[in-house]
Every structure is written in structure tokens, then in C-alpha cells.
Design a protein around this motif. Structure first.
Motif, mmCIF file in Angstrom:
data_model
loop_
_atom_site.group_PDB
_atom_site.id
_atom_site.type_symbol
_atom_site.label_atom_id
_atom_site.label_comp_id
_atom_site.label_asym_id
_atom_site.label_seq_id
_atom_site.Cartn_x
_atom_site.Cartn_y
_atom_site.Cartn_z
ATOM 1 N N ASN A 141 0.860 -1.175 0.000
ATOM 2 C CA ASN A 141 0.000 0.000 0.000
ATOM 3 C C ASN A 141 0.900 1.229 0.000
ATOM 4 N N VAL A 142 0.526 2.222 -0.797
ATOM 5 C CA VAL A 142 1.368 3.413 -0.946
ATOM 6 C C VAL A 142 0.587 4.666 -0.562
ATOM 7 N N SER A 143 1.233 5.534 0.183
ATOM 8 C CA SER A 143 0.660 6.848 0.459
ATOM 9 C C SER A 143 1.680 7.911 0.083
ATOM 10 N N MET A 144 1.184 9.030 -0.406
ATOM 11 C CA MET A 144 2.062 10.125 -0.810
ATOM 12 C C MET A 144 1.517 11.426 -0.249
ATOM 13 N N SER B 216 15.391 -3.350 -8.181
ATOM 14 C CA SER B 216 15.546 -1.973 -7.705
ATOM 15 C C SER B 216 16.960 -1.774 -7.205
ATOM 16 N N LEU B 217 17.665 -0.782 -7.773
ATOM 17 C CA LEU B 217 19.022 -0.502 -7.320
ATOM 18 C C LEU B 217 19.045 0.092 -5.912
ATOM 19 N N ALA B 218 17.882 0.532 -5.442
ATOM 20 C CA ALA B 218 17.829 1.197 -4.139
ATOM 21 C C ALA B 218 18.122 0.246 -2.991
ATOM 22 N N PHE B 219 17.837 -1.052 -3.168
ATOM 23 C CA PHE B 219 17.888 -1.951 -2.020
ATOM 24 C C PHE B 219 18.886 -3.086 -2.170
ATOM 25 N N THR B 220 19.856 -2.929 -3.063
ATOM 26 C CA THR B 220 20.858 -3.974 -3.233
ATOM 27 C C THR B 220 21.720 -4.129 -1.977
ATOM 28 N N ASN B 221 21.816 -3.084 -1.164
ATOM 29 C CA ASN B 221 22.618 -3.151 0.058
ATOM 30 C C ASN B 221 21.788 -3.485 1.297
ATOM 31 N N ILE B 222 20.509 -3.803 1.103
ATOM 32 C CA ILE B 222 19.645 -4.198 2.214
ATOM 33 C C ILE B 222 19.649 -5.726 2.301
ATOM 34 N N ASN B 223 20.051 -6.249 3.442
ATOM 35 C CA ASN B 223 20.159 -7.698 3.605
ATOM 36 C C ASN B 223 18.848 -8.289 4.128
ATOM 37 N N GLY B 224 17.793 -8.132 3.322
ATOM 38 C CA GLY B 224 16.490 -8.638 3.708
ATOM 39 C C GLY B 224 15.406 -8.098 2.797
ATOM 40 N N LEU B 225 14.174 -8.530 3.021
ATOM 41 C CA LEU B 225 13.033 -8.089 2.211
ATOM 42 C C LEU B 225 12.453 -6.798 2.779
ATOM 43 N N PRO B 226 12.408 -5.716 1.984
ATOM 44 C CA PRO B 226 11.810 -4.465 2.468
ATOM 45 C C PRO B 226 10.332 -4.656 2.791
ATOM 46 N N MET B 227 9.948 -4.325 4.022
ATOM 47 C CA MET B 227 8.558 -4.448 4.456
ATOM 48 C C MET B 227 7.879 -3.076 4.486
ATOM 49 N N GLN B 228 8.670 -2.041 4.741
ATOM 50 C CA GLN B 228 8.162 -0.670 4.691
ATOM 51 C C GLN B 228 9.288 0.244 4.221
ATOM 52 N N ILE B 229 8.942 1.135 3.293
ATOM 53 C CA ILE B 229 9.922 2.065 2.730
ATOM 54 C C ILE B 229 9.355 3.476 2.848
ATOM 55 N N ILE B 230 10.113 4.365 3.443
ATOM 56 C CA ILE B 230 9.698 5.759 3.576
ATOM 57 C C ILE B 230 10.757 6.630 2.911
ATOM 58 N N ARG B 231 10.349 7.344 1.867
ATOM 59 C CA ARG B 231 11.274 8.221 1.156
ATOM 60 C C ARG B 231 10.790 9.655 1.312
ATOM 61 N N SER B 232 11.600 10.459 1.965
ATOM 62 C CA SER B 232 11.222 11.845 2.261
ATOM 63 C C SER B 232 12.115 12.811 1.508
ATOM 64 N N GLY B 233 11.494 13.578 0.627
ATOM 65 C CA GLY B 233 12.208 14.619 -0.088
ATOM 66 C C GLY B 233 11.786 15.986 0.402
ATOM 67 N N THR B 234 12.227 17.016 -0.278
ATOM 68 C CA THR B 234 11.893 18.385 0.122
ATOM 69 C C THR B 234 10.398 18.650 -0.001
ATOM 70 N N VAL C 192 7.952 16.027 -1.289
ATOM 71 C CA VAL C 192 7.075 14.858 -1.291
ATOM 72 C C VAL C 192 7.615 13.766 -0.377
ATOM 73 N N THR C 193 6.696 13.091 0.320
ATOM 74 C CA THR C 193 7.037 11.921 1.116
ATOM 75 C C THR C 193 6.223 10.734 0.625
ATOM 76 N N TYR C 194 6.916 9.640 0.280
ATOM 77 C CA TYR C 194 6.260 8.406 -0.138
ATOM 78 C C TYR C 194 6.437 7.363 0.960
ATOM 79 N N GLU C 195 5.373 6.617 1.226
ATOM 80 C CA GLU C 195 5.458 5.529 2.198
ATOM 81 C C GLU C 195 4.857 4.262 1.594
ATOM 82 N N TYR C 196 5.672 3.225 1.482
ATOM 83 C CA TYR C 196 5.253 1.923 0.974
ATOM 84 C C TYR C 196 5.211 0.948 2.145
ATOM 85 N N THR C 197 4.073 0.309 2.365
ATOM 86 C CA THR C 197 3.944 -0.664 3.446
ATOM 87 C C THR C 197 3.401 -1.970 2.884
#
Length: 217
Positions: free
Chosen positions: A31-34, A156-174, A176-181
């Protein structure tokens, strides 16, 4: 002594291999919220869904909202893919090779994540926390399942250094904020046709043309 060390190393390898579940084929839904900001105050919100299909070296992600859909398909074996955009009457298919695929997320490539002590329970899973900052200055926070990993990290090149499955991702810019759960994981067989790039019904562009037109940022 050497034999003892080899046994210890092999035992640790076997333990880690069985401790972490490796996903080769699955459908993962988020689920995504912006939220868009103006002068620091939230002024606009949008809800959407993000579906990730994995099958060996093939991946397909679909971002769907009331505004339209955007899909990314990539095949590691032949190093070809496409971005498919459908927003109202605009229907674009942007062809991509390996260099294009890497360039589209270059600001995410190899970003150094710092693992923190904080944890969060998501869907009954105790998730570890990692934070990083992109070359554009966006803050990325990831809560991930350290006991589960995708065999194909190139989706996704964003998570190649994450040693596991992303369960929630929060990206905060100047602005916009995106939240993937994560909301669902299915281990059912994903049809190969899911990763087929359509041949008709879209205006076809190559990646360099799309960048010039501002279709990719």
C-alpha cells in the motif's frame, strides 16, 4: 587445525543459508501513500498500490493510482526492459537496456545504509531498520525482514545493500514523502506472460528520447 577451521566456516555458511529464506518467485504487494508539501505543510495526499512480481531473473513492478498506472519490466538474462506509462490518453512505452535500467535509478545506486537498533513489527514480522540518503538529498528509511531475501536484487538498485526483504519504505524529499507498506506476499507461480513487453497500443520511445521529453526524472 586447518580442517577444524574449514568445518567451522562451512557450518556457519549452512546455518546462515537456512536461516534466511530466499525468494525466487513471488508477488509482493504494498500500500502506498504520498504527501506533497508546501512551505512545510501537507497540502495534498494520494493513495496507491505497488505490486512487485519476481520470477528468477525477471521482474515487473506496477504502480497504480487514480491518476493511472506505471509499470517497469526487466529481464536480467537478456538485459532488456521497458517502462510502460498509462495516464489518461497518454500511453508510452520506453525501451531500456542494461545501462538505461541503471541510469534511471542512478541516485539510488550503492547508497550506504546504516542499520539502527530500532525495530518495528509489520505483518507479524520483527523488522530491522536501515536509513540512508540519496545523492539528491532524499532520506530513505527501510524496515526489512532480515530472515527473508529476494534472489533477484536488480528489480531496484535502491535496495541492493539491504540484507532482507523491504517491508516498509519511507522516502522523504523536500516536497514529497512516499510511504510503501507491505500488505501481502504470495508464493504462487507467476506466469511468464506477466513479464512480456506489449508490442502494440503504445507510443514507443527509447530511453534517451524519453529523458529529453522529461518523461523520466
Amino acid at each position: 587445525m586447518r580442517n577444524i577451521l574449514l568445518v567451522i566456516v562451512f557450518t556457519l555458511f549452512i546455518h546462515f543459508s537456512f536461516a534466511q529464506k530466499l525468494i525466487g518467485e513471488a508477488t509482493v504487494t504494498y500500500n502506498v501513500s504520498m504527501q506533497k508539501k508546501s512551505d512545510g505543510n501537507p497540502v495534498q495526499s494520494l493513495t496507491a498500490s505497488y505490486m512487485l512480481n519476481l520470477k528468477g531473473g525477471m521482474s515487473r513492478s506496477d504502480f497504480s493510482s487514480t491518476l493511472g498506472t506505471e509499470s517497469a519490466i526487466y529481464n536480467n538474462k537478456i538485459q532488456e526492459g521497458a517502462i510502460i506509462k498509462s495516464y489518461g490518453a497518454q500511453k508510452l512505452l520506453i525501451k531500456m537496456n542494461a545501462n538505461d535500467w541503471e541510469d534511471r535509478s542512478s541516485h539510488f545506486k550503492n547508497i550506504p545504509f546504516s542499520v539502527e537498533k530500532e525495530t518495528k513489527v509489520i505483518m507479524g514480522v520483527t523488522c530491522s531498520k536501515a536509513v540512508a540518503q540519496t545523492s539528491k538529498g532524499d532520506l530513505v528509511t527501510v524496515y526489512y525482514d532480515p530472515e527473508t531475501q529476494c534472489s533477484n536484487k536488480d528489480f531496484s538498485l535502491a535496495f541492493t545493500n539491504i540484507n532482507g526483504l523491504p517491508m516498509q519504505i519511507i522516502r522523504s524529499g523536500t516536497d514529497v514523502t512516499y510511504e510503501y507498506t507491505i500488505s501481502k506476499i504470495s508464493y504462487e507461480i507467476v506466469p511468464t506472460a506477466t513479464f512480456t513487453i506489449p508490442q502494440t497500443g503504445f507510443r514507443v520511445l527509447d530511453y534517451s528520447e524519453a529523458k529529453k521529453m522529461g518523461q523520466w526524472k
